[in-house]
Write a protein that holds these residues in place. Structure first.
Motif, PDB file in Angstrom:
ATOM      1  N   GLN A  95       6.053  10.663   0.261  1.00 11.00           N
ATOM      2  CA  GLN A  95       5.312   9.702  -0.501  1.00 11.00           C
ATOM      3  C   GLN A  95       5.893   8.070  -0.452  1.00 11.00           C
ATOM      4  O   GLN A  95       6.995   8.032  -0.903  1.00 11.00           O
ATOM      5  N   MET A  96       5.334   7.301   0.240  1.00 15.58           N
ATOM      6  CA  MET A  96       5.758   6.073   0.483  1.00 15.58           C
ATOM      7  C   MET A  96       4.601   4.948  -0.177  1.00 15.58           C
ATOM      8  O   MET A  96       3.486   4.880   0.206  1.00 15.58           O
ATOM      9  N   ASN A  97       5.243   4.413  -1.059  1.00 20.34           N
ATOM     10  CA  ASN A  97       4.586   3.527  -2.335  1.00 20.34           C
ATOM     11  C   ASN A  97       5.215   1.880  -1.991  1.00 20.34           C
ATOM     12  O   ASN A  97       6.361   2.096  -1.621  1.00 20.34           O
ATOM     13  N   SER A  98       4.337   0.987  -2.334  1.00 14.91           N
ATOM     14  CA  SER A  98       5.027  -0.417  -2.446  1.00 14.91           C
ATOM     15  C   SER A  98       5.683  -0.927  -0.967  1.00 14.91           C
ATOM     16  O   SER A  98       6.573  -1.266  -0.964  1.00 14.91           O
ATOM     17  N   ARG A  99       5.014  -0.388   0.163  1.00 15.40           N
ATOM     18  CA  ARG A  99       5.625  -0.363   1.113  1.00 15.40           C
ATOM     19  C   ARG A  99       5.581  -1.847   1.657  1.00 15.40           C
ATOM     20  O   ARG A  99       4.686  -2.967   1.396  1.00 15.40           O
ATOM     21  N   VAL A 100       6.477  -2.106   2.633  1.00 14.23           N
ATOM     22  CA  VAL A 100       6.790  -3.463   3.205  1.00 14.23           C
ATOM     23  C   VAL A 100       6.957  -3.562   4.631  1.00 14.23           C
ATOM     24  O   VAL A 100       7.064  -2.442   5.229  1.00 14.23           O
ATOM     25  N   PRO A 101       6.792  -4.780   5.335  1.00 13.86           N
ATOM     26  CA  PRO A 101       6.852  -4.657   6.715  1.00 13.86           C
ATOM     27  C   PRO A 101       8.028  -3.992   7.464  1.00 13.86           C
ATOM     28  O   PRO A 101       8.051  -3.384   8.504  1.00 13.86           O
ATOM     29  N   GLY A 102       9.219  -4.082   6.735  1.00 10.41           N
ATOM     30  CA  GLY A 102      10.510  -3.556   7.092  1.00 10.41           C
ATOM     31  C   GLY A 102      10.388  -1.992   7.009  1.00 10.41           C
ATOM     32  O   GLY A 102      11.004  -1.247   7.711  1.00 10.41           O
ATOM     33  N   ASP A 103       9.284  -1.385   6.541  1.00 13.04           N
ATOM     34  CA  ASP A 103       9.035   0.019   6.929  1.00 13.04           C
ATOM     35  C   ASP A 103       8.596   0.619   8.115  1.00 13.04           C
ATOM     36  O   ASP A 103       8.381   1.766   8.216  1.00 13.04           O
ATOM     37  N   THR A 104       8.185  -0.525   8.763  1.00 18.41           N
ATOM     38  CA  THR A 104       7.449  -0.050  10.060  1.00 18.41           C
ATOM     39  C   THR A 104       8.479   0.541  10.870  1.00 18.41           C
ATOM     40  O   THR A 104       9.501  -0.015  11.399  1.00 18.41           O
ATOM     41  N   ALA A 105       8.243   1.757  11.665  1.00 13.46           N
ATOM     42  CA  ALA A 105       8.931   2.479  12.264  1.00 13.46           C
ATOM     43  C   ALA A 105       8.477   3.886  12.716  1.00 13.46           C
ATOM     44  O   ALA A 105       7.450   4.002  12.201  1.00 13.46           O
TER      45      ALA A 105
ATOM     46  N   GLY B 280       0.854  -1.258  -0.030  1.00 13.49           N
ATOM     47  CA  GLY B 280      -0.044   0.013  -0.034  1.00 13.49           C
ATOM     48  C   GLY B 280       0.849   1.370   0.090  1.00 13.49           C
ATOM     49  O   GLY B 280       2.027   1.265  -0.022  1.00 13.49           O
ATOM     50  N   SER B 281       0.077   2.445  -0.031  1.00 15.67           N
ATOM     51  CA  SER B 281       0.832   3.774  -0.136  1.00 15.67           C
ATOM     52  C   SER B 281       0.430   4.629   1.073  1.00 15.67           C
ATOM     53  O   SER B 281      -0.613   4.346   1.772  1.00 15.67           O
ATOM     54  N   LEU B 282       1.215   5.696   1.441  1.00 19.92           N
ATOM     55  CA  LEU B 282       1.069   6.445   2.445  1.00 19.92           C
ATOM     56  C   LEU B 282       1.583   7.734   2.231  1.00 19.92           C
ATOM     57  O   LEU B 282       2.823   7.527   1.757  1.00 19.92           O
ATOM     58  N   ARG B 283       1.135   8.876   2.608  1.00 25.34           N
ATOM     59  CA  ARG B 283       2.014  10.232   2.508  1.00 25.34           C
ATOM     60  C   ARG B 283       2.149  10.873   3.891  1.00 25.34           C
ATOM     61  O   ARG B 283       1.041  11.160   4.705  1.00 25.34           O
ATOM     62  N   LEU B 284       3.199  10.951   4.449  1.00 28.15           N
ATOM     63  CA  LEU B 284       3.605  11.692   5.468  1.00 28.15           C
ATOM     64  C   LEU B 284       4.030  13.228   4.981  1.00 28.15           C
ATOM     65  O   LEU B 284       4.506  13.690   3.889  1.00 28.15           O
ATOM     66  N   SER B 285       3.731  14.132   6.180  1.00 29.26           N
ATOM     67  CA  SER B 285       3.982  15.355   6.089  1.00 29.26           C
ATOM     68  C   SER B 285       4.663  16.044   7.228  1.00 29.26           C
ATOM     69  O   SER B 285       4.594  15.374   8.172  1.00 29.26           O
ATOM     70  N   CYS B 286       5.575  16.774   6.596  1.00 30.55           N
ATOM     71  CA  CYS B 286       6.560  17.560   7.804  1.00 30.55           C
ATOM     72  C   CYS B 286       5.988  18.899   7.825  1.00 30.55           C
ATOM     73  O   CYS B 286       6.573  19.542   6.869  1.00 30.55           O
TER      74      CYS B 286
END
Length: 120
Positions: free
Chosen positions: A82-92, A16-22
């Motif tokens: 922008q985070m695309n093609s996320r994997v469990p290793g992206d958990t943080a 899945g995808s997710l967008r973070l904002s700073c």
């Protein structure tokens, strides 16, 4: 005073995808280099992406290159990830930070972090 606030984190499935904002307040983010970091308990904090303040050049660590994209949202005085093609290793916990001198600086202003979880 200078402040950074991360938002957009949450729980999502692999692929899945997710967008973070700073988002910055108290200063103009456009002239600052902005880095995105992530931290997992028991592991060292790592920088994963940065956008330069001088020319908007971008850098990515190999583990996210081709999947994550950093950009500026100047209308909102923010930097996006922008985070695309996320994997469990992206958990943080994902944090942003700024430095006036460049992406390899000391990063003197930090946000509080936002949790990102990738799981089925």
């Amino acid at each position: 005073q200078k402040q950074l606030v991360e938002s957009g984190g949450g729980l999502g499935q692999p692929g899945g995808s997710l967008r973070l904002s700073c988002a910055a307040s108290g200063f103009n983010l456009d002239i600052y280099s902005v880095g995105w970091f992530r931290q997992v308990p028991g592991k060292e904090r790592e920088i994963i992406s940065c956008i330069e303040g001088s020319d908007d050049r971008t850098i990515y660590v190999d583990s996210v290159k081709g999947r994550f994209t950093i950009s500026r949202d100047k209308a909102n005085n923010a930097v996006l990830l922008q985070m695309n093609s996320r994997v469990p290793g992206d958990t943080a916990v994902y944090l942003c930070a700024t430095d006036l001198l460049g992406c390899r600086g000391g990063y003197d202003v930090w946000g509080q972090g936002t949790q990102v979880t990738v799981a089925s």
